[in-house]
Each structure stands twice: as C-alpha cells, then as structure tokens.
Design a protein around this motif. Structure first.
Motif, short mmCIF file in Angstrom:
data_model
loop_
_atom_site.label_atom_id
_atom_site.label_comp_id
_atom_site.label_asym_id
_atom_site.label_seq_id
_atom_site.Cartn_x
_atom_site.Cartn_y
_atom_site.Cartn_z
N VAL A 191 8.29 -9.60 -1.77
CA VAL A 191 7.33 -8.70 -1.27
C VAL A 191 8.31 -7.32 -0.92
O VAL A 191 8.11 -6.25 -1.38
CB VAL A 191 6.22 -8.78 -0.70
N ASP A 192 9.16 -7.51 -0.26
CA ASP A 192 10.13 -6.50 0.34
C ASP A 192 10.76 -5.98 -0.86
O ASP A 192 11.06 -4.74 -0.67
CB ASP A 192 10.80 -7.15 1.52
N GLU A 193 11.29 -6.78 -1.41
CA GLU A 193 12.16 -6.40 -2.68
C GLU A 193 11.40 -5.41 -3.55
O GLU A 193 12.03 -4.17 -4.04
CB GLU A 193 12.84 -7.36 -3.46
N VAL A 194 10.16 -5.69 -3.97
CA VAL A 194 9.20 -4.93 -4.74
C VAL A 194 9.04 -3.47 -3.90
O VAL A 194 9.08 -2.28 -4.55
CB VAL A 194 8.01 -5.53 -5.36
N ARG A 195 8.78 -3.69 -2.83
CA ARG A 195 8.63 -2.44 -1.86
C ARG A 195 9.83 -1.34 -2.01
O ARG A 195 9.69 -0.20 -2.11
CB ARG A 195 8.22 -2.95 -0.50
N GLN A 196 10.82 -2.09 -2.11
CA GLN A 196 12.10 -1.30 -2.14
C GLN A 196 12.19 -0.45 -3.22
O GLN A 196 12.25 0.73 -3.39
CB GLN A 196 13.28 -2.11 -1.73
N LEU A 225 1.02 -1.18 -0.24
CA LEU A 225 -0.01 0.11 0.07
C LEU A 225 0.72 1.16 -0.03
O LEU A 225 1.88 1.40 0.88
CB LEU A 225 -0.85 0.15 1.18
N VAL A 226 0.64 2.00 -0.90
CA VAL A 226 1.47 3.28 -1.15
C VAL A 226 0.36 4.52 -0.67
O VAL A 226 -0.33 4.63 -1.40
CB VAL A 226 1.98 3.45 -2.35
N PHE A 262 5.82 10.17 2.04
CA PHE A 262 4.93 8.96 1.52
C PHE A 262 5.31 7.79 2.33
O PHE A 262 6.33 7.59 2.64
CB PHE A 262 4.86 8.66 0.08
N ASP A 263 4.25 7.06 2.32
CA ASP A 263 4.45 5.63 3.09
C ASP A 263 4.19 4.41 2.17
O ASP A 263 3.41 4.71 1.35
CB ASP A 263 3.40 5.72 4.19
N VAL A 264 5.15 3.59 2.26
CA VAL A 264 5.02 2.37 1.44
C VAL A 264 4.92 1.19 2.37
O VAL A 264 5.88 0.90 3.07
CB VAL A 264 6.36 1.91 0.23
N PHE A 265 3.69 0.30 2.68
CA PHE A 265 3.58 -0.51 3.52
C PHE A 265 3.35 -1.87 2.85
O PHE A 265 2.53 -1.97 1.78
CB PHE A 265 2.20 -0.29 4.45
N VAL A 305 -2.65 0.65 -4.66
CA VAL A 305 -2.50 -0.51 -4.02
C VAL A 305 -1.79 -1.42 -5.02
O VAL A 305 -2.06 -1.35 -6.28
CB VAL A 305 -3.81 -1.25 -3.91
N VAL A 306 -0.61 -1.97 -4.43
CA VAL A 306 0.13 -2.75 -5.61
C VAL A 306 0.22 -4.34 -5.16
O VAL A 306 0.28 -4.60 -4.15
CB VAL A 306 1.69 -2.40 -5.30
N ARG A 307 -0.33 -5.17 -6.17
CA ARG A 307 -0.21 -6.52 -5.69
C ARG A 307 1.04 -7.22 -6.71
O ARG A 307 1.42 -6.88 -7.62
CB ARG A 307 -1.46 -7.34 -6.43
#
Ligand code: ATP
Ligand code: MG
Lengths: 393, 225
Positions: free
Chosen positions: A222-227, A60-61, A242-245, A213-215
C-alpha cells in the motif's frame, strides 16, 4: 520471602484503620490510572475500528484546492493517471459540494456527494460502512436519481422524504431510489449521493474532483502505491497541496494524538500516586518511631540491617499492593459503568473500555513499586537506629 | 586457661556523649568469663552494668579496649557481623520483657530463628519445645498482654534460647517481678546453667546474686570485686 509477607500482613492487620487510610492515596491514584488508561484504550480502539472499516488496502487522495478555482486541483486527468499505476485495482473519484436543496417548497443547503454510479456501492459500502435501509445504490446510467442519508429521509426537511419522492438540487429534480441506514455521523447522515458527472454539470465544474479513493490490488504494498500516486501527482501539479492518505497513516495519526491524551491522563494519575506514596512514607515513618523498641528487639535477637530494611520495605510494598488491588477493582467498576453509559448513549460497540490483565498487572506492580520507594526513607531510618538506644526507648 | 574463656574484656572503656559532655560509663574493665560459668554482676544504679552487658552481647562497641567472644575480637566488627554473633551466640533477657506486642508467645520465640532463616516447620516445632521447657506449653497462642509478668519473662527466656546460644545475658530479669515469679525465673536460668549454658545475670537482689558461681561487683564503671 513468604515469611516477610506473613510478618508484614500481621503488622498491617494490627492497625487496620490506619492501613486503610494510608492506602487511600494509592487507591485513588491507581483508580485514576486504570480508568483513564482503559478509557483511552477504548477510544483508540474505537477510532481504529472506524478506520479499519475504511480498509487498510485503500488510499485517499484529497486536495485543499479545487480545480477551476485556480486551475490546479485534482481532475479527471489525475484519476485516469492513477488508474494506470501498477498495483491499483480500482479508482473512484468523488466530487462533494454544499448545494441548494429543496423539498416540498422548503429550501435548505445540503451536502451532495457526486460519485461514479458504477463504483458507488463498491467504494462506499466498505469505506463508510454505508448500508441500505430501503431501495438501491446508484447504478450505471443513473442521471437524475439520488440516494439519501438517513436524516435527509427522516427529519432534515419538515416532511419525510420517501422512496419515489423527488427532491430538487440546484433547481433540478432528482428521484429518490435509495435510503441509507443511520451511521450516527451527521456528516454522512445529512448528505445525499448522486452521479458525479450530473453534479459537476450542475455546478459548472466539469473535470473537478475533490477526493479520489484508490483500492490497492491484493499482494501490492500500500505504501509503495501511495508513493507512486504522490510522484505522479507532483509531476502534474507543481506546488499544489494535496494529501495522500492510507488508512494506516490516519490510524497512526489519530492514535498518536490519543496517546498524548493518555499521557496527560497518566500524568494526573501519576501525581495522585505520588501523593499516595507520601501517605505511605508518612505512615511508615510513624511506624518506625512507634516501633523503635521493637526494632531494638529485632536487632538484639539477631536481625541484620538488611533484614530490618526488608521488613519495612515489605510493609510499605504491601500497602502499595493492597492500594493497587483495590484501585484496579474500582477502576474496573468505573470502566464497566462507562461501557454501560456508552452503550446506552452512543450505541452498542462504539466505545468499549477494558481493564486488560496486563493493565491490571502493570497498575499493581506500579503501586507496589510506589509503596516500596515510599518506604525507602523510613526503612533507612529503622536501619540506622542504634540497637541500644532503641531498646531503651 | 585463657583458651576456655568464652567472654573476655581487655581494658574496655565506654564513654557516652551527652550534649557534648562526655559521660564515662565504663572506665577500664578487664574480665574473663569461662564457658559454662554462672556469673552475677551487682552494683548500684548507674554503675555501668547494662552498658557492660550490651558490650558482652555484641549490641554495642567499646570506646576503647577489646571485647572477645570465643576468642574473637568483636570490638571493631561491622553491624552485620555483630548481628550474626548476637543471633548465634547470645540470648538476651531484659528487665522490661521486650516482647513484640502484635506477635503471639510462640511467634515471639520464633523471632531469632526467623532471622537465622530456620524453615517454618522446624522453627515452630522448636519454639513450641522451648515454650514447654519454660512451662508455657499451654500459652503458646497468647499475646504478651494476655500473659502475666512472670510468664512474659519466661517467653523472653524461651526466645533467648531460640538459636541455642552459648551465652544467656539476663539484665535484671526479675526486676519487674514479685518474689515468687522471680524465683521461678532464677530456677529456669540455673537449670539452663546446669545444662551447660553460660549465664551472666545482672541483679539488684543480693539473695539472687549470691547464688552465682562468680560474683562481679561494679561501681562507677570499674570492677571492685
Ligand atoms: N545512651 C546513653 N547516653 C548517655 N549516657 C548513658 C547512656 N546509657 C547509659 N548512660 C550512662 O552511663 C552510666 C551507666 O549506665 P548503665 O545503664 O550501664 O547503668 P546500670 O548499672 O545498668 O544502672 P541501672 O541499675 O539503673 O540499670 C549512667 O551514668 C548512664 O546515665
Ligand atoms: Mg541497667
């Protein structure tokens, strides 16, 4: 070992009333520990389940700043950038706003979610656990149609809003094509869903996005994509918050704050256990004084100091054990009652407390330990008694 | 001769400290007791008889001098070593019976075996035999309060025999009993002596005291005959 248990049970059963009074403190302490921990655990589980409904493969961004206000918030540009990141399966932008709503002449501020109509169902059915009560989801090509949260349909306005009715948002008519089931969360139940482009047009915020929302594709970390998402956002928006959760992060954050609550509860329970321990120590000192002659007899008949020590430690440990057992039992009853209450008032499965075998095991072990520790000083006193003096007592 | 002494005291003194005042209870005792002997210790109240018994029984350590049990000097031993000697070599019989009120007769008799780590089955079997030996085969499940004085003292004797010790120390065992029960206790002790046990008996009753093989008279912490 067995013989010590046998002997201490005999000693305790000799003064039952005192034994019960003595264990009362431990009972209260362990009851507190067990019910607190089981409730805390139930709460953690409830939170985790809610977030797991969001799915562990989602990111979630969100931004604290809206695009256009200072020209720095999330935009459609970010959405298409994220779409290009390796490992991203699909991206769904959202735009949410508190807008003016109107039904049958009654005007009320209402939360409106703008979504890509083609992605609304995929995003929200598994993210928010939204289920349709009546009608359908938004579909590609929808412009002036709306799907209602349950309360909006039910009692948000004075009269019920049904399928086929129209409500006005920012003065423009939207036809109701769907109604969601109740989720229990007013933030969701009192909101409505429309086409994101239509909503942004109405609000004059053409490219603005409040959340994405990113799937993540199966097999990608998941963490790599978040990074990667974070890096890409940072390149485009310098110094913007901004927050990326990931849902895992949310679960962890909330779990750890629940842990704090549990620790506080545990502290309270610990204090009552200390009080219980003092009760045991007190009774054991009384025992040692009362049984001075007996200690003399034991020593005269060949008991070593460590045997005398063990006899008294066992007795206080047995106090702890019984206190722990009863405490776990009462804790279990309390936890069960809370389950019933939660089921009646919050709905089934929302909060399920449980006294797990390991919780019971730890609680009882802890109670025994507290008992033994409380018995140390009295047992030491017994050991130190001079046998001749003790026999003369 | 000395090699046969099961108990030997050399220059034993015992001084109690009461409010910083030294109270001499024993003032130089030299004494030998042969294995299998039947000794009575007599003397006025406060002469040091119980103090002497406690030293022989490894319950206490002398202020001065040495105490030997089976040739081993026990006057400087640790608490645990003394406990082991009491458990293996000594059986105490006290004037005030000194039974544990919560435990039944048989459980009281089991006690020394319990401390010696005798397994339960063996322990119960032997305790029952010992109670039968002292004539209490039908009182095994009674608690001390449900027994007469004479019966209680017989439980004490049975308990003293638990680990089959060489030495039975009986400090006024008949002091709280009527003549008939007292006679019963004396008979049991004498029977034990006939079976080879060394008996040391403290008594105020001349008739009982005179029945021993060796009579030790004590006055003001000294042996006077
Ligand atoms: N723990 C003690 N502290 C102080 N003095 C003691 C202690 N035990 C014994 N005494 C003193 O030592 C002396 C000898 O006592 P002991 O008990 O050996 O006498 P006893 O010959 O057994 O007397 P009785 O026939 O009355 O039993 C007495 O003067 C007594 O007061
Ligand atoms: Mg005496």
């Amino acid at each position: 070992m067995l013989q010590y248990i046998e002997l201490s049970l005999k000693n305790l059963s000799y003064r039952k009333a005192r034994a019960i009074l003595t264990t009362l403190g431990v009972i209260i302490g362990i009851t507190a520990v067990v019910s607190m921990v089981s409730i805390g655990e139930g709460m953690t589980k409830a939170v985790r389940e809610q977030f797991e409904a969001f799915g562990t493969n989602k990111i979630l961004v969100t931004s604290t700043m809206e695009y256009g206000v200072r020209g720095k918030g999330l935009t459609d540009g970010d959405v298409s950038n994220i779409e290009d990141i390796v490992g991203v399966e699909f991206v769904s932008p959202m735009y949410s706003v508190a807008a003016g709503g109107e039904f049958k002449g009654e005007e009320k501020v209402i939360t409106v979610w703008g979504l890509d109509p083609g992605k609304a169902e995929r995003t929200f059915s598994d993210v928010g656990g939204y289920r349709l009560l009546k009608g359908r989801w938004l579909e590609p090509g929808d412009r002036n149609v709306v799907v209602l949260g349950y309360r909006v349909h039910d009692d948000f306005f004075k009269s019920k809003v049904e399928l086929g009715n129209s409500i006005k948002i920012q003065g423009e008519k939207f036809r109701v094509v769907g109604i969601f089931k109740e989720t229990g969360d007013p933030e969701h139940d009192e909101a409505v869903m429309v086409n994101i482009d239509k909503l942004r047009e109405l609000m004059g915020r053409e490219k603005s996005v409040t959340a994405i929302v990113v799937r993540v594709k199966p097999g990608y970390d998941v963490d790599e994509v978040r990074q990667k998402i974070e890096d890409s956002l940072e390149r485009r928006h310098e110094g913007v918050e901004f927050d990326v959760f990931t849902s895992q992060q949310l679960i962890n954050a909330i779990s750890s704050s629940l842990k704090v609550i549990q620790v506080v509860f545990g502290g309270i329970a610990g204090v009552s256990l200390i009080v219980g321990g003092i009760g045991i120590a007190n009774t054991m000192i009384m025992n040692v004084v009362e049984r001075t002659q007996e200690i003399g007899i034991m020593k005269a008949t060949g008991a070593t100091n460590s045997q005398v020590m063990r006899i008294f430690l066992f007795e206080s440990g047995v106090f702890g054990f019984f206190g722990g057992m009863i405490g776990v039992l009462i804790g279990y009853i309390i936890s069960t009652i809370i389950n019933e209450l939660a089921e009646n008032y919050l709905g089934p499965g929302v909060l399920t407390t449980a006294v797990t075998p390991s919780l019971a095991f730890y609680a009882i072990s802890f109670a025994i330990l507290a008992g033994v520790i409380s018995g140390l000083y009295p047992a030491y006193k017994a050991v130190k008694l001079d046998p001749v003096e003790a026999l003369r007592a | 001769m000395k090699g046969l002494d099961i108990v030997r005291l050399e220059g034993v003194e015992k001084t109690y400290l009461m409010d910083r005042v030294k109270v001499p209870a024993l003032r130089g005792i030299n004494l030998s007791i042969e294995k299998g002997d039947y000794v009575s210790i007599m003397g006025p109240s406060g002469s040091g008889k119980s103090t002497l018994m406690n030293l022989i029984g490894a319950l206490d350590r002398p202020t001065k001098g040495r105490v030997f049990i089976e040739g081993r000097d026990i006057s400087k031993l640790s608490d645990n070593s003394l406990a082991r000697i009491r458990r293996e070599k000594i059986g105490f019989v006290f004037q005030q019976f000194n039974l544990i009120p919560r435990l039944t007769a048989i459980e009281n008799v089991e006690l020394p075996m319990w401390f010696a780590g005798v397994p339960k089955v063996q322990r119960v079997k032997r305790a029952a035999e010992l109670l039968k030996l002292v004539g209490l085969g039908d009182r095994m499940k009674h608690r001390p309060t449900e027994l007469s004085g004479g019966e209680r003292q017989r439980v004490c004797i049975a308990r003293a025999l638990g680990n089959d010790p060489e030495i039975i120390l009986a400090d006024e065992p008949t002091g709280n009993l009527d003549t008939k029960s007292g006679e019963g206790i004396m008979r049991i002790l004498e029977e034990l002596n006939e079976r080879g046990k060394t008996i040391v008996l403290v008594t105020h009753e001349r008739e009982f005291g005179k029945r021993a093989n060796t009579i030790i008279k004590i006055r003001d912490g000294r042996i006077v005959g």
